[in-house]
Design a protein around this motif. Structure first.
Motif, short mmCIF file in Angstrom:
data_model
loop_
_atom_site.label_atom_id
_atom_site.label_comp_id
_atom_site.label_asym_id
_atom_site.label_seq_id
_atom_site.Cartn_x
_atom_site.Cartn_y
_atom_site.Cartn_z
N ILE A 119 -3.57 6.98 2.98
CA ILE A 119 -4.31 8.16 3.43
C ILE A 119 -5.79 8.00 3.11
O ILE A 119 -6.67 8.32 3.93
CB ILE A 119 -3.74 9.44 2.78
CG1 ILE A 119 -2.33 9.72 3.33
CG2 ILE A 119 -4.66 10.63 3.02
CD1 ILE A 119 -1.63 10.88 2.66
N GLU A 120 -6.08 7.48 1.92
CA GLU A 120 -7.48 7.27 1.53
C GLU A 120 -8.15 6.27 2.45
O GLU A 120 -9.32 6.45 2.85
CB GLU A 120 -7.54 6.78 0.08
CG GLU A 120 -7.14 7.84 -0.94
CD GLU A 120 -7.09 7.29 -2.36
OE1 GLU A 120 -7.14 6.05 -2.52
OE2 GLU A 120 -6.99 8.11 -3.30
N LEU A 121 -7.43 5.21 2.82
CA LEU A 121 -8.00 4.21 3.71
C LEU A 121 -8.19 4.79 5.11
O LEU A 121 -9.22 4.52 5.78
CB LEU A 121 -7.09 2.98 3.76
CG LEU A 121 -7.64 1.77 4.51
CD1 LEU A 121 -8.99 1.33 3.96
CD2 LEU A 121 -6.65 0.61 4.45
N LEU A 154 -0.51 7.40 -0.73
CA LEU A 154 -1.81 7.96 -1.10
C LEU A 154 -2.92 6.98 -0.78
O LEU A 154 -3.97 7.37 -0.24
CB LEU A 154 -1.82 8.30 -2.59
CG LEU A 154 -3.13 8.89 -3.14
CD1 LEU A 154 -3.48 10.18 -2.41
CD2 LEU A 154 -3.02 9.14 -4.65
N GLN A 155 -2.71 5.70 -1.08
CA GLN A 155 -3.73 4.68 -0.78
C GLN A 155 -3.97 4.58 0.73
O GLN A 155 -5.11 4.41 1.18
CB GLN A 155 -3.28 3.33 -1.32
CG GLN A 155 -3.25 3.24 -2.84
CD GLN A 155 -2.57 1.98 -3.34
OE1 GLN A 155 -1.64 1.48 -2.70
NE2 GLN A 155 -3.00 1.46 -4.48
N THR A 197 0.85 -1.20 0.00
CA THR A 197 0.00 0.00 0.00
C THR A 197 0.88 1.24 0.00
O THR A 197 1.72 1.41 0.90
CB THR A 197 -0.92 0.02 1.24
OG1 THR A 197 -1.67 -1.20 1.29
CG2 THR A 197 -1.86 1.20 1.19
N GLU A 212 -8.84 7.79 5.80
CA GLU A 212 -10.01 8.68 5.73
C GLU A 212 -11.31 7.87 5.77
O GLU A 212 -12.30 8.29 6.39
CB GLU A 212 -9.93 9.53 4.46
CG GLU A 212 -11.03 10.57 4.31
CD GLU A 212 -11.07 11.58 5.46
OE1 GLU A 212 -12.19 11.99 5.85
OE2 GLU A 212 -10.00 11.95 5.98
N LEU A 213 -11.31 6.70 5.15
CA LEU A 213 -12.49 5.83 5.21
C LEU A 213 -12.77 5.39 6.65
O LEU A 213 -13.92 5.37 7.10
CB LEU A 213 -12.28 4.60 4.33
CG LEU A 213 -12.41 4.78 2.81
CD1 LEU A 213 -12.07 3.47 2.11
CD2 LEU A 213 -13.83 5.22 2.44
#
Length: 308
Positions: free
Chosen positions: A243-245, A240-241, A237, A247-248
């Protein structure tokens, strides 16, 4: 028949009777089968008690269940060398398909009185030992799981996280794969304990854990490190991936409501994310340290946010 021959015949009969008496007294299966035809030439009393009288049948027809042909696991090939001579004793363990019991089998080729090679097998019931081994194995598995599991949430604990995490980090460094860590800490959790009690706080921790798990992927390693602090290791991972996770997860926790004694309790969390580049090397300790620093920046920036 001469007197000498008669005497020798009687002696052989007596010897055979004595050997048969001994073999029939054993608390173990003893049988002899032709290695080519599989015909049962001798089947002791123990065997007949367990499997019935052979009645001219072949070994696989008596000893095994539902066999239409000689057993795939037949040991005959293991008992003869490349010159077609007996190769010695072969000892193995097997769960019988007819009665489900476990046996330790001692197989060997011997010469029958008519000169042909036959297999003699002595099979001793070891079911009790096998059950004990299985119980010990299951107890060991449960003990190891308990040692690696957070009692309250059922997540990995700190010990498990570092053990599994270090293995994954080593593999990531070797293969030059990206890897990331998310650290998060619940906001104002002490206030929940003060206002609603520690039992309510425990329910919140459990609910938060469940909510976060739903946002994670199968290979992610999620752990409660202690108190209200959690960590997620993300194999393969990039930053960026990750950070997106994060945020989820943050959104899932923000929307989560715990009901305790008819009270609605909400709780947010602050997040820090760290990652390594594909070609770099790192340690789990370094990733956690960096993510932890960013987590406290998130706390200082108003909480309920992700800093990557």
């Amino acid at each position: 028949m001469s007197e000498h021959e008669t005497s020798e015949h009687d002696s052989n009969e007596a010897n055979y009777s004595a050997i048969t008496t001994i073999l029939n007294s054993l608390d173990a299966l003893v049988y002899v089968a032709d290695i080519d035809t599989h015909e049962l030439l001798f089947f002791n009393d123990y065997g007949q008690t367990q499997w019935g009288a052979p009645e001219g049948r072949r070994c696989w027809e008596v000893l095994q269940k539902g066999q239409q042909n000689p057993c795939e696991f037949c040991t005959n090939p293991k008992l003869v060398n490349e010159h077609g001579e007996p190769s010695g004793v072969y000892v193995w363990e097997f769960q019988n398909t007819h009665n489900g019991s476990w046996y330790q089998c001692r197989d060997q080729l011997i010469k029958w009185p008519d000169g042909r090679l036959v297999r003699i097998e002595i099979a001793t019931d070891i079911t009790e030992r096998k059950l004990m081994e299985q119980e010990l194995h299951e107890a060991k598995v449960l003990a190891e799981k308990a040692a690696d599991t957070d009692v309250l949430t059922g997540l990995n604990n700190r010990r498990s996280f570092f053990k599994r995490g270090n293995e994954i980090i080593s593999d990531s460094n070797l293969r030059h794969h990206p890897i990331s860590v998310i650290m998060f800490d619940l906001d104002y959790f002490k206030q929940i304990n003060d206002d609603f009690g520690h039992d309510a706080g425990d329910e919140v921790l459990i609910d938060i854990s469940h909510a976060a798990v739903k946002a994670l992927r199968q290979d992610d390693i999620f752990a409660r490190l202690g108190g209200e602090e959690f960590a997620v290791l993300l194999p393969n991972t990039n930053h960026l991936q990750a950070i997106e996770l994060a945020e989820l997860i943050r959104k899932a926790l923000d929307e989560n409501i715990t009901i305790y004694n008819n009270e609605k309790i909400s709780c947010t969390a602050s997040f820090g994310v760290s990652s390594k580049l594909d070609l770099s090397k790192t340690s789990l300790k370094e990733l956690i340290s960096e993510a932890d620093k960013k987590l406290y920046r998130a706390k200082n920036n108003g909480r309920n946010t992700v800093i990557g």
